[in-house]
Scaffold this active site. Structure first.
Site, PDB file in Angstrom:
ATOM      1  N   TYR A   1       0.790  -1.551  -0.007  1.00  0.00           N
ATOM      2  CA  TYR A   1      -0.026  -0.036  -0.366  1.00  0.00           C
ATOM      3  C   TYR A   1       0.618   1.216   0.582  1.00  0.00           C
ATOM      4  O   TYR A   1       0.116   2.387   0.009  1.00  0.00           O
ATOM      5  CB  TYR A   1      -0.607   0.284   1.225  1.00  0.00           C
ATOM      6  CG  TYR A   1      -2.179   1.268   1.641  1.00  0.00           C
ATOM      7  CD1 TYR A   1      -3.500   0.548   0.313  1.00  0.00           C
ATOM      8  CD2 TYR A   1      -2.109   1.806   2.088  1.00  0.00           C
ATOM      9  CE1 TYR A   1      -4.443   1.248   0.447  1.00  0.00           C
ATOM     10  CE2 TYR A   1      -2.814   2.909   2.450  1.00  0.00           C
ATOM     11  CZ  TYR A   1      -4.502   2.379   1.452  1.00  0.00           C
ATOM     12  OH  TYR A   1      -5.453   3.425   1.438  1.00  0.00           O
TER      13      TYR A   1
ATOM     14  N   LYS B   1      -2.225   9.089   0.502  1.00  0.00           N
ATOM     15  CA  LYS B   1      -2.931   9.470   1.127  1.00  0.00           C
ATOM     16  C   LYS B   1      -2.803  10.773   2.383  1.00  0.00           C
ATOM     17  O   LYS B   1      -3.157  11.502   3.543  1.00  0.00           O
ATOM     18  CB  LYS B   1      -4.067   8.254   2.198  1.00  0.00           C
ATOM     19  CG  LYS B   1      -4.539   7.819   1.005  1.00  0.00           C
ATOM     20  CD  LYS B   1      -5.749   8.552   0.676  1.00  0.00           C
ATOM     21  CE  LYS B   1      -6.426   7.682  -0.775  1.00  0.00           C
ATOM     22  NZ  LYS B   1      -7.791   8.689  -0.953  1.00  0.00           N
TER      23      LYS B   1
HETATM   24  N1  LIG Z   1     -13.183   1.672   0.371  1.00  0.00           N
HETATM   25  C1  LIG Z   1     -12.338   1.024   1.174  1.00  0.00           C
HETATM   26  O1  LIG Z   1     -12.545   0.143   2.224  1.00  0.00           O
HETATM   27  C2  LIG Z   1     -11.747   2.782   1.966  1.00  0.00           C
HETATM   28  C3  LIG Z   1     -11.262   2.714   3.028  1.00  0.00           C
HETATM   29  C4  LIG Z   1     -10.221   4.464   3.154  1.00  0.00           C
HETATM   30  C5  LIG Z   1     -10.933   5.197   2.635  1.00  0.00           C
HETATM   31  N2  LIG Z   1     -11.250   4.927   1.690  1.00  0.00           N
HETATM   32  C6  LIG Z   1     -10.969   6.296  -0.033  1.00  0.00           C
HETATM   33  O2  LIG Z   1     -12.613   6.491   0.401  1.00  0.00           O
HETATM   34  C7  LIG Z   1     -13.073   7.071  -1.295  1.00  0.00           C
HETATM   35  C8  LIG Z   1     -13.623   6.405  -2.135  1.00  0.00           C
HETATM   36  O3  LIG Z   1     -13.255   4.623  -1.545  1.00  0.00           O
HETATM   37  P1  LIG Z   1     -14.185   4.182  -2.628  1.00  0.00           P
HETATM   38  O4  LIG Z   1     -13.851   2.357  -1.698  1.00  0.00           O
HETATM   39  O5  LIG Z   1     -15.551   3.992  -2.699  1.00  0.00           O
HETATM   40  O6  LIG Z   1     -13.559   3.425  -4.079  1.00  0.00           O
HETATM   41  P2  LIG Z   1     -14.315   2.740  -5.449  1.00  0.00           P
HETATM   42  O7  LIG Z   1     -15.781   1.506  -4.993  1.00  0.00           O
HETATM   43  O8  LIG Z   1     -13.125   2.140  -5.703  1.00  0.00           O
HETATM   44  O9  LIG Z   1     -14.673   4.273  -6.024  1.00  0.00           O
HETATM   45  C9  LIG Z   1     -13.920   5.147  -6.645  1.00  0.00           C
HETATM   46  C10 LIG Z   1     -14.330   6.260  -7.141  1.00  0.00           C
HETATM   47  O10 LIG Z   1     -13.153   7.328  -7.944  1.00  0.00           O
HETATM   48  C11 LIG Z   1     -13.748   7.029  -8.813  1.00  0.00           C
HETATM   49  N3  LIG Z   1     -12.376   7.876  -9.663  1.00  0.00           N
HETATM   50  C12 LIG Z   1     -11.038   6.684  -9.889  1.00  0.00           C
HETATM   51  N4  LIG Z   1      -9.729   6.903 -10.803  1.00  0.00           N
HETATM   52  C13 LIG Z   1     -10.724   8.590 -10.498  1.00  0.00           C
HETATM   53  C14 LIG Z   1      -9.878  10.083 -11.675  1.00  0.00           C
HETATM   54  N5  LIG Z   1      -8.913   9.920 -12.455  1.00  0.00           N
HETATM   55  N6  LIG Z   1     -10.654  10.553 -11.561  1.00  0.00           N
HETATM   56  C15 LIG Z   1     -12.052  10.907 -11.403  1.00  0.00           C
HETATM   57  N7  LIG Z   1     -12.754   9.952 -10.924  1.00  0.00           N
HETATM   58  C16 LIG Z   1     -11.453   8.957 -10.260  1.00  0.00           C
HETATM   59  C17 LIG Z   1     -14.346   6.293  -9.463  1.00  0.00           C
HETATM   60  O11 LIG Z   1     -14.898   7.139 -10.698  1.00  0.00           O
HETATM   61  P3  LIG Z   1     -15.492   5.944 -11.467  1.00  0.00           P
HETATM   62  O12 LIG Z   1     -15.577   4.936 -11.374  1.00  0.00           O
HETATM   63  O13 LIG Z   1     -16.208   6.387 -12.401  1.00  0.00           O
HETATM   64  O14 LIG Z   1     -14.494   5.569 -12.619  1.00  0.00           O
HETATM   65  C18 LIG Z   1     -14.658   5.850  -8.020  1.00  0.00           C
HETATM   66  O15 LIG Z   1     -16.446   6.535  -8.625  1.00  0.00           O
HETATM   67  C19 LIG Z   1     -10.865   6.920  -1.841  1.00  0.00           C
HETATM   68  O16 LIG Z   1     -10.257   8.397  -1.623  1.00  0.00           O
HETATM   69  C20 LIG Z   1     -10.762   5.575  -1.280  1.00  0.00           C
HETATM   70  O17 LIG Z   1      -8.915   5.800  -1.279  1.00  0.00           O
HETATM   71  C21 LIG Z   1     -11.921   3.595   0.724  1.00  0.00           C
END
Ligand SMILES: NC(=O)c1ccc[n+]([C@@H]2O[C@H](COP(=O)([O-])OP(=O)(O)OC[C@H]3O[C@@H](n4cnc5c(N)ncnc54)[C@H](OP(=O)(O)O)[C@@H]3O)[C@@H](O)[C@H]2O)c1
Length: 253
Positions: A152, A159
């Site tokens: 990671y 982050k």
């Molecule tokens: N899931 C976890 O366990 C977790 C834990 C801690 C923090 N987070 C944080 O929470 C946030 C959301 O995570 P998530 O788990 O919901 O992620 P996710 O399900 O993978 O969704 C990612 C989102 O970001 C968009 N995206 C990716 N690359 C992009 C780009 N270059 N330009 C514009 N949009 C982009 C995607 O859009 P498209 O689908 O249209 O490509 C999608 O809507 C992130 O910042 C992540 O680091 C997640």
């Protein structure tokens, strides 16, 4: 808490945590700009669900890792609305590899989307918020900013940059009446988590936190909504951890 007649841009809000944030803010009366990159259909669904809450939804496709596309997105917001009240820097991507396998492309890809975009979006958002007398910015981080997770490294560094930039933005934007904070989640069951588990970046963490269940996207959205509220006016530059207590009980969970 009411966000009536406010306008929020939530990057990457077609699915996952971004979608939950968009729906939460919409439920408080906020119009939403739904930004997406690859998954138009999912973003259209989010926009439709936002509209069902009685507020406006505007869809903008932009790869936030590309500075030109960020500029085009903000030009569209400026031309269509002329203002912005809330920016949620949620979109993220990343390359999961051990340090010795990280190349420049992997580093740049991850840092551009997760960290550089936050700076560029904040720079373009600030004047649109000043038109309204102030605003709110929330960066989305993860526990990997402070804790080491296998493969990671570059995401964790991106982050950490989000959290550090949050502090700098909070101080430089305070005179503009723009409050800047971040929310950092532990594992949340979204497509990103499934990817990280598949890649072996994290163990299958679909286990309860000390609270007795996993963090869900709505838990993060609730904290983000609080940080966007008037009640959080004096909270500046902080990263609020949303992990059910996991990180303070590492030897128990
Ligand atoms: N899931 C976890 O366990 C977790 C834990 C801690 C923090 N987070 C944080 O929470 C946030 C959301 O995570 P998530 O788990 O919901 O992620 P996710 O399900 O993978 O969704 C990612 C989102 O970001 C968009 N995206 C990716 N690359 C992009 C780009 N270059 N330009 C514009 N949009 C982009 C995607 O859009 P498209 O689908 O249209 O490509 C999608 O809507 C992130 O910042 C992540 O680091 C997640």
């Amino acid at each position: 808490m009411s966000l009536e007649d406010k306008l929020a841009l939530v990057t990457g809000s077609g699915r996952g945590i971004g979608k939950a944030i968009a729906l939460k803010l919409a439920s408080q009366g906020c119009d939403i700009v739904v930004n997406f990159f690859r998954r138009r259909e999912a973003a259209e669904e989010t926009a439709e669900e936002v509209r069902e809450k009685g507020v406006k939804a505007e869809l903008i496709r932009a790869n936030v890792g590309d500075p030109n596309k960020v500029n085009e997105m903000f030009d569209t917001i400026r031309d269509r609305f002329g203002y912005l009240d809330i920016l949620i820097n949620n979109a993220a991507s990343g390359v999961g590899r051990p340090i010795m396998e990280l190349d420049v492309k992997a580093w740049d890809w991850t840092m551009d989307i997760n960290a550089k975009a936050y700076l560029l979006c904040a720079q373009r958002a600030a004047p649109l918020m000043e038109n309204r007398g102030g605003g709110r910015i929330v960066g989305i981080s993860s526990l990997g900013s402070s804790f080491v997770l296998p493969t990671y490294a570059v995401v964790g560094v991106s982050k950490a940059a989000v959290e550090a930039l949050t502090r700098y933005l909070a101080i430089e934007f305070a005179p503009k009446n723009i409050a800047v904070n971040a929310a950092a989640a532990s594992a949340v069951e979204t497509e990103a988590l499934k990817f990280y588990i598949k890649e072996g970046m994290i163990q299958d963490t679909r286990q309860p936190t000390p609270v007795g269940r996993m963090v869900v996207p709505e838990d993060v959205a609730n904290v983000v909504a609080f940080l966007c509220s008037d009640e959080a006016h004096m909270v500046r530059g902080q990263t609020i951890v949303v992990d059910g207590g996991t990180s303070i009980a590492p030897f128990v969970f």
